[in-house]
Design an enzyme around this catalytic site. Structure first.
Site, PDB file in Angstrom:
ATOM      1  N   THR A 120      35.038  37.032  59.996  1.00 56.33           N
ATOM      2  CA  THR A 120      33.816  36.601  59.329  1.00 56.33           C
ATOM      3  C   THR A 120      33.003  35.633  60.166  1.00 56.33           C
ATOM      4  O   THR A 120      33.535  34.940  61.026  1.00 56.33           O
ATOM      5  CB  THR A 120      34.150  35.935  57.965  1.00 56.33           C
ATOM      6  OG1 THR A 120      32.951  35.434  57.400  1.00 56.33           O
ATOM      7  CG2 THR A 120      35.141  34.803  58.132  1.00 56.33           C
ATOM      8  N   ASP A 165      35.646  42.709  57.177  1.00 55.85           N
ATOM      9  CA  ASP A 165      34.560  41.747  57.129  1.00 55.85           C
ATOM     10  C   ASP A 165      34.693  41.019  55.788  1.00 55.85           C
ATOM     11  O   ASP A 165      35.246  41.570  54.843  1.00 55.85           O
ATOM     12  CB  ASP A 165      33.241  42.529  57.206  1.00 55.85           C
ATOM     13  CG  ASP A 165      32.064  41.688  56.794  1.00 55.85           C
ATOM     14  OD1 ASP A 165      31.881  40.634  57.415  1.00 55.85           O
ATOM     15  OD2 ASP A 165      31.349  42.087  55.863  1.00 55.85           O
ATOM     16  N   LYS A 166      34.219  39.778  55.715  1.00 59.95           N
ATOM     17  CA  LYS A 166      34.371  39.069  54.435  1.00 59.95           C
ATOM     18  C   LYS A 166      33.220  39.362  53.471  1.00 59.95           C
ATOM     19  O   LYS A 166      33.389  40.037  52.467  1.00 59.95           O
ATOM     20  CB  LYS A 166      34.466  37.554  54.661  1.00 59.95           C
ATOM     21  CG  LYS A 166      34.537  36.774  53.350  1.00 59.95           C
ATOM     22  CD  LYS A 166      34.591  35.278  53.568  1.00 59.95           C
ATOM     23  CE  LYS A 166      33.265  34.676  53.989  1.00 59.95           C
ATOM     24  NZ  LYS A 166      32.330  34.480  52.860  1.00 59.95           N
ATOM     25  N   ASP A 214      28.115  44.012  61.491  1.00 54.07           N
ATOM     26  CA  ASP A 214      29.393  44.705  61.618  1.00 54.07           C
ATOM     27  C   ASP A 214      29.283  46.007  62.418  1.00 54.07           C
ATOM     28  O   ASP A 214      30.293  46.559  62.853  1.00 54.07           O
ATOM     29  CB  ASP A 214      29.959  45.041  60.232  1.00 54.07           C
ATOM     30  CG  ASP A 214      30.205  43.806  59.399  1.00 54.07           C
ATOM     31  OD1 ASP A 214      30.731  42.827  59.969  1.00 54.07           O
ATOM     32  OD2 ASP A 214      29.863  43.807  58.205  1.00 54.07           O
ATOM     33  N   ASP A 248      30.061  45.940  56.108  1.00 49.88           N
ATOM     34  CA  ASP A 248      28.881  46.351  55.361  1.00 49.88           C
ATOM     35  C   ASP A 248      27.589  45.969  56.052  1.00 49.88           C
ATOM     36  O   ASP A 248      26.546  46.533  55.787  1.00 49.88           O
ATOM     37  CB  ASP A 248      28.879  45.668  53.989  1.00 49.88           C
ATOM     38  CG  ASP A 248      28.645  44.177  54.118  1.00 49.88           C
ATOM     39  OD1 ASP A 248      29.320  43.560  54.965  1.00 49.88           O
ATOM     40  OD2 ASP A 248      27.783  43.636  53.413  1.00 49.88           O
TER      41      ASP A 248
HETATM   42  P1  ADP Z   1      30.268  37.956  57.413  1.00 49.33           P
HETATM   43  O1  ADP Z   1      30.749  38.154  58.794  1.00 49.33           O
HETATM   44  O2  ADP Z   1      31.318  37.286  56.542  1.00 49.33           O
HETATM   45  O3  ADP Z   1      29.759  39.209  56.781  1.00 49.33           O
HETATM   46  P2  ADP Z   1      27.720  37.098  58.392  1.00 49.33           P
HETATM   47  O4  ADP Z   1      28.109  37.317  59.805  1.00 49.33           O
HETATM   48  O5  ADP Z   1      26.775  38.043  57.802  1.00 49.33           O
HETATM   49  O6  ADP Z   1      29.039  36.945  57.463  1.00 49.33           O
HETATM   50  O7  ADP Z   1      27.120  35.644  58.289  1.00 49.33           O
HETATM   51  C1  ADP Z   1      27.770  34.583  58.910  1.00 49.33           C
HETATM   52  C2  ADP Z   1      27.157  33.280  58.569  1.00 49.33           C
HETATM   53  O8  ADP Z   1      25.846  33.190  59.114  1.00 49.33           O
HETATM   54  C3  ADP Z   1      26.990  33.036  57.115  1.00 49.33           C
HETATM   55  O9  ADP Z   1      28.175  32.552  56.516  1.00 49.33           O
HETATM   56  C4  ADP Z   1      25.892  31.975  57.110  1.00 49.33           C
HETATM   57  O10 ADP Z   1      26.446  30.736  57.418  1.00 49.33           O
HETATM   58  C5  ADP Z   1      25.018  32.404  58.272  1.00 49.33           C
HETATM   59  N1  ADP Z   1      23.866  33.214  57.866  1.00 49.33           N
HETATM   60  C6  ADP Z   1      23.637  34.508  58.162  1.00 49.33           C
HETATM   61  N2  ADP Z   1      22.471  34.926  57.668  1.00 49.33           N
HETATM   62  C7  ADP Z   1      21.947  33.877  57.005  1.00 49.33           C
HETATM   63  C8  ADP Z   1      20.734  33.648  56.259  1.00 49.33           C
HETATM   64  N3  ADP Z   1      19.823  34.626  56.082  1.00 49.33           N
HETATM   65  N4  ADP Z   1      20.533  32.445  55.737  1.00 49.33           N
HETATM   66  C9  ADP Z   1      21.410  31.470  55.903  1.00 49.33           C
HETATM   67  N5  ADP Z   1      22.558  31.595  56.587  1.00 49.33           N
HETATM   68  C10 ADP Z   1      22.827  32.772  57.140  1.00 49.33           C
HETATM   69 MG    MG Z   2      29.296  41.353  55.824  1.00 45.01          MG
END
Ligand code: ADP
Ligand code: MG
Length: 672
Positions: free
Chosen positions: A514, A361-362, A565, A561
């Site tokens: 991601t 995950d990123k 995920d 994390d």
């Molecule tokens: P990752 O997979 O890298 O951990 P996430 O799946 O948690 O990232 O989030 C993906 C995208 O969703 C973020 O890059 C953002 O664009 C959007 N996002 C998620 N939660 C929020 C939030 N609370 N506020 C704004 N944008 C959000």
């Molecule tokens: Mg994450």
């Protein structure tokens, strides 16, 4: 409280290891019985006719000396052999015949035959019987010592805690027992002493040695406001600590619970070796009886045939086999904890050995997940603060690292937030809710796509530029029209780069998965040298991606994390959670990275491989000798004059057990 519960755990783990073998025995008793049996065995051997046959010499006889082997042999049988007979009784009652049953049958057969032989004037087996029992006692004693040495690591953990704590209550410092310590107490930790509870430093600074918990060998410098962990050792400074967690709630108790749990969970190899041990017992009994009957039919003397039966039963003891796997497993889980990761499921550690691809995950995993708001752009007629207020009001209810950064920015600029209604997290996309009864959405490109909102050209260009610099771009939408854009930057963990490189060197492919935009994903993966990335993946798609890769025949590990995920962590052959991550992620994973350091994944793979090799080696040592020794014990080569006497069979068996125990202990010394 703490100590007793901690010891309880340790005890639970050790009983699972030795259940059914030494339950109720203790090392000292074996040692005593061994010495008594040895002393009684010497005259039995001297007065036996072997000595006369070999050395053409025999000790002076006295009235009744022909009964000496009988009398001493009986004492050895009842005094020394009783542990085996009792053990056999327990095994048979538990319907799990094993090593004790075999020894029990073997010594009983030898003894009963010998008593009969004494009165019938036939050749008895007393010297064989007494040497067998003596060597068995010695073997068990050595083994119990080796085993307790191997299990010690978990007990070591419980020893990390001090017995007392110096608490400061109403201005006075007093020494109290650890169990009387309360949450919220202030304790004084003097230089060089152990920290009694988890807590926060409220006064003083020092270097703390945390190596026993985190494996980090350098002392960690700590000052006011820093957290400390129970069981670590204070350096040169004196510290005043406000107790945050005691007893069961401390980090150390958690580690011990996990280690005990993992030790109780059986591995594949364990299940296999348990089965093998049961079959070996059955084969031994059948083989022994067949040997006895075959020799009798072939016209051999009864005492000769009984001696062969005894040798077969002893040689076939699945003793070493019963220890081969659990000992290694026990050492490897403790070793894991010392190297920065906790093994929750044994199978997860086992799977690490054969993983082909690791998906990272990123946000929060490869990056620290500590965002900062870089810039705010507004669409027509809005002020930056208007946009920020809406974004922060909604995000005040979100757990996402982006949300925290937005709220922090609002605080910095001193704007006051509004109370949102109908808040909803759109996993992997953003958040939605009502502010002043108008629908507000805050989220990434996936959100825009979902509601079919196109960016105006100038903003689209700017957003792409930011993305190409690795900045995360989120959008604030009111009633489906764009109000503004926030750009945020995260910090890439420096350790991630090393981790990726080391994994590639081990022949494992890496990819990033991601929910963030294509641009950011490309930038981060280029920075880190990752093979491949999957961007704009929604939470349920993460686990589907894992499934898809598994269908292509790959064994996949997932590292993550976040809440989003969790499904993928469960789906993967090996789920690894970042220790600082959400509880859901930690629950779903098989292994947890205590230090949040991706480099520890390399250690997981290495430990998994080492553990497996050790287990296989041990299974070889445990069974290999049976294959050679069984035919000899049965007397297959008797025509060539090669026979394995019962006592020598016992030596073989004991040596193989001790080799297995020592081999397991070598794992402790290995560097990951
Ligand atoms: P990752 O997979 O890298 O951990 P996430 O799946 O948690 O990232 O989030 C993906 C995208 O969703 C973020 O890059 C953002 O664009 C959007 N996002 C998620 N939660 C929020 C939030 N609370 N506020 C704004 N944008 C959000
Ligand atoms: Mg994450």
């Amino acid at each position: 409280m703490k100590r007793s519960s901690a010891n309880h755990n340790t005890h639970g783990a050790s009983t699972t290891l030795s259940a059914g073998k030494h339950a109720g025995h203790n090392t000292a008793m074996f040692f005593r019985k061994f010495w008594v049996s040895l002393i009684l065995t010497i005259p039995v051997v001297l007065y036996a006719d072997v000595v006369e046959k070999i050395f053409k010499w025999s000790p002076a006889s006295f009235p009744g000396s022909e009964y000496l082997p009988f009398v001493f042999g009986s004492i050895v049988f009842f005094y020394g052999g009783s542990v085996f007979l009792a053990g056999a009784g327990r095994e048979i009652k538990g319907k799990l015949p094993g090593m004790m049953t075999l020894i029990g049958i073997a010594i009983s057969a030898a003894y009963l035959w010998s008593v009969y032989a004494v009165f019938a004037g036939l050749e008895a087996l007393f010297w064989e019987l007494t040497t067998l029992i003596t060597i068995m006692l010695l073997g068990h004693w050595l083994e119990m010592r080796a085993v307790s040495g191997a299990q010690g690591a978990l007990q070591e953990l419980s020893k990390l805690l001090p017995d007392t704590a110096e608490v400061i209550r109403s201005g006075k410092t007093e020494s109290i027992s650890l169990s009387a310590l309360l949450e919220g107490d202030i304790v004084l930790v003097r230089p060089g002493t152990k920290i009694p509870a988890d807590g926060e430093i409220i006064d003083g600074d020092s270097n703390v040695n945390e190596s026993m918990i985190t494996g980090e060998s350098k002392p960690v410098s700590k000052k006011n406001g820093d957290r400390v962990i129970a069981g670590t050792i204070n350096g040169d400074g004196a510290l005043k600590i406000k107790v945050a967690a005691i007893g069961e709630k401390t980090f150390l108790a958690g580690v011990m619970r996990l280690v005990a749990e993992a030790q109780a969970s059986k591995s594949q190899l364990q299940i296999l070796s348990d089965k093998a041990a049961l079959y070996l017992t059955i084969i031994a009994v059948i083989g022994g009886v067949v040997t006895l009957i075959a020799w009798l039919l072939a016209g051999a003397e009864v005492s000769f045939a009984v001696a062969r039966l005894v040798a077969v039963l002893v040689v076939a003891c699945p003793h070493a086999l019963g220890l081969a796997v659990p000992l290694v497993a026990s050492i490897s889980t403790t070793k894991a904890a010392q190297n920065g990761f906790l093994v929750k499921q044994r199978l997860a550690l086992e799977a690490a050995r054969t993983v082909d691809m690791i998906l990272f995950d990123k946000t929060g995993t490869l990056t620290r997940g500590e965002f900062g708001v870089i810039d705010i752009w507004t669409a027509t007629g809005q002020s930056k603060d208007d946009v920020l207020v809406l974004a922060a009001s909604l995000n005040a209810l979100s757990e996402h690292p982006i949300a925290k950064a937005v709220v922090l920015k609002a605080k910095e600029r001193g704007v006051s937030l509004k109370e949102p209604k109908k808040f909803e997290a759109l996993k992997g996309r953003g958040v939605r809710g009502l502010v002043d009864d108008r629908e507000i959405m805050v989220g990434g490109p996936a959100l825009l796509e979902e509601i079919n909102l196109k960016l105006p050209n100038d903003l689209a260009g700017q957003a792409q530029e930011a993305g190409e610099k690795g900045q995360t771009v989120i959008f604030v939408v009111k009633d489906r029209t764009l109000l503004g854009v926030l750009t945020l930057a995260d910090i890439i963990r420096q350790e991630s780069r090393e981790a990726i490189k080391a994994l590639e060197e081990l022949g494992i492919r890496t990819s990033m998965i991601t929910g963030d935009s294509e641009d950011v994903a490309r930038w981060v993966s280029q920075e880190l040298g990752i093979d491949k990335y999957f961007a704009r993946v929604l939470p349920h798609q993460k686990s589907e991606k894992v499934k898809e890769l598994q269908k292509r025949g790959l064994r996949v590990a997932m590292v993550g994390d976040g809440i989003n995920d969790a499904p993928a962590l469960t789906q993967a052959d090996l789920g690894i959670a970042i220790g600082a991550g959400t509880n859901v992620a930690i629950e779903s994973a098989g292994i947890i990275l205590i230090r949040n350091d991706p480099r520890d994944i390399v250690k997981i793979v290495k430990l998994s491989r080492l553990t497996y090799t050790k287990m296989i080696q041990n299974l070889f040592w445990a069974t290999g000798y049976n294959v050679v020794a069984l035919p000899l014990a049965a007397g297959l080569l008797a025509f060539k004059g090669i026979l394995l006497e019962p006592a020598l069979a016992a030596v073989f068996m004991s040596v193989s057990t001790v080799v297995v125990a020592l081999n397991a202990m070598l794992l402790r010394k290995q560097k990951l």
